[in-house]
Design a protein around this motif. Structure first.
Motif, PDB file in Angstrom:
ATOM      1  N   TYR A 118     -22.617 -23.789   4.201  1.00  0.00           N
ATOM      2  CA  TYR A 118     -23.636 -24.176   3.237  1.00  0.00           C
ATOM      3  C   TYR A 118     -24.114 -25.596   3.545  1.00  0.00           C
ATOM      4  N   TYR A 119     -25.428 -25.755   3.546  1.00  0.00           N
ATOM      5  CA  TYR A 119     -26.060 -27.035   3.846  1.00  0.00           C
ATOM      6  C   TYR A 119     -26.890 -27.483   2.646  1.00  0.00           C
ATOM      7  N   CYS A 120     -26.804 -28.772   2.337  1.00  0.00           N
ATOM      8  CA  CYS A 120     -27.735 -29.337   1.373  1.00  0.00           C
ATOM      9  C   CYS A 120     -28.865 -30.006   2.137  1.00  0.00           C
ATOM     10  N   ALA A 121     -30.010 -30.074   1.501  1.00  0.00           N
ATOM     11  CA  ALA A 121     -31.187 -30.596   2.180  1.00  0.00           C
ATOM     12  C   ALA A 121     -32.140 -31.209   1.167  1.00  0.00           C
ATOM     13  N   ALA A 122     -33.029 -32.036   1.664  1.00  0.00           N
ATOM     14  CA  ALA A 122     -34.021 -32.685   0.816  1.00  0.00           C
ATOM     15  C   ALA A 122     -35.399 -32.543   1.444  1.00  0.00           C
ATOM     16  N   SER A 123     -36.407 -32.499   0.580  1.00  0.00           N
ATOM     17  CA  SER A 123     -37.777 -32.272   1.042  1.00  0.00           C
ATOM     18  C   SER A 123     -38.751 -33.094   0.222  1.00  0.00           C
ATOM     19  N   VAL A 124     -39.876 -33.448   0.836  1.00  0.00           N
ATOM     20  CA  VAL A 124     -40.942 -34.108   0.087  1.00  0.00           C
ATOM     21  C   VAL A 124     -41.913 -33.092  -0.490  1.00  0.00           C
ATOM     22  N   SER A 173     -40.681 -25.084  -2.045  1.00  0.00           N
ATOM     23  CA  SER A 173     -40.549 -24.392  -0.767  1.00  0.00           C
ATOM     24  C   SER A 173     -39.240 -23.626  -0.718  1.00  0.00           C
ATOM     25  N   ARG A 174     -39.246 -22.532   0.014  1.00  0.00           N
ATOM     26  CA  ARG A 174     -38.041 -21.777   0.328  1.00  0.00           C
ATOM     27  C   ARG A 174     -37.780 -21.796   1.831  1.00  0.00           C
ATOM     28  N   SER A 175     -38.587 -22.531   2.540  1.00  0.00           N
ATOM     29  CA  SER A 175     -38.483 -22.580   3.991  1.00  0.00           C
ATOM     30  C   SER A 175     -37.720 -23.800   4.451  1.00  0.00           C
ATOM     31  N   SER A 176     -36.763 -23.584   5.336  1.00  0.00           N
ATOM     32  CA  SER A 176     -35.988 -24.703   5.867  1.00  0.00           C
ATOM     33  C   SER A 176     -36.870 -25.679   6.634  1.00  0.00           C
ATOM     34  N   ARG A 177     -37.997 -25.203   7.136  1.00  0.00           N
ATOM     35  CA  ARG A 177     -38.879 -26.087   7.911  1.00  0.00           C
ATOM     36  C   ARG A 177     -39.501 -27.175   7.049  1.00  0.00           C
ATOM     37  N   ASP A 178     -39.529 -26.983   5.734  1.00  0.00           N
ATOM     38  CA  ASP A 178     -40.098 -27.992   4.847  1.00  0.00           C
ATOM     39  C   ASP A 178     -39.073 -29.010   4.376  1.00  0.00           C
ATOM     40  N   PHE A 179     -37.822 -28.842   4.778  1.00  0.00           N
ATOM     41  CA  PHE A 179     -36.764 -29.769   4.377  1.00  0.00           C
ATOM     42  C   PHE A 179     -36.429 -30.654   5.581  1.00  0.00           C
TER      43      PHE A 179
END
Length: 121
Positions: A92-98, A102-108
């Motif tokens: 499991y990875y946590c991530a942040a996005s501007v 989004s549900r896409s990892s590319r936006d994080f």
């Protein structure tokens, strides 16, 4: 930076809570989320939340079992996982996005190092 923790080995039906400590420019980015990658599979979206907690949304596979939350004072993101199933086993990875949604990892753009969750049957 993001630092995930809380993974471990759990039996089916059990619970775990993952934590993700945030620091630096990741704090305050609009969206935070959890993704997971099971062996042999692609990384998939699990849940996301705005730092203010006003918006939360989940993958269908975890809806009703997992809860995402944030603690702005502690600069920490959580994922409470209940009724665990073997299919939940993954890193499991946590991530942040501007992004605002989004549900896409590319936006994080910011990612933690991952924490392993194993659910045994």
């Amino acid at each position: 930076q993001l630092q995930a923790s809380g993974g471990g080995l759990m039996q089916v039906g059990g619970s775990l809570r993952l934590s993700c400590a945030a620091s630096g420019p990741t704090v305050g980015r609009y969206l935070t989320g959890w993704f997971r990658r099971a062996p042999g599979k692609e990384r998939e979206f699990v849940a996301a939340s705005g730092w203010d907690g006003r918006i939360t949304y989940y993958a269908e596979s975890v809806k009703g079992r997992f809860t995402i939350s944030t603690d702005n004072a502690k600069k920490t993101l959580y994922l409470q996982m209940n009724s665990l199933e073997p299919e939940d086993s993954a890193v499991y990875y946590c991530a942040a996005s501007v992004s605002s949604y989004s549900r896409s990892s590319r936006d994080f753009g910011s990612w933690g190092q991952g924490t392993l969750v194993t659910v045994s049957s």
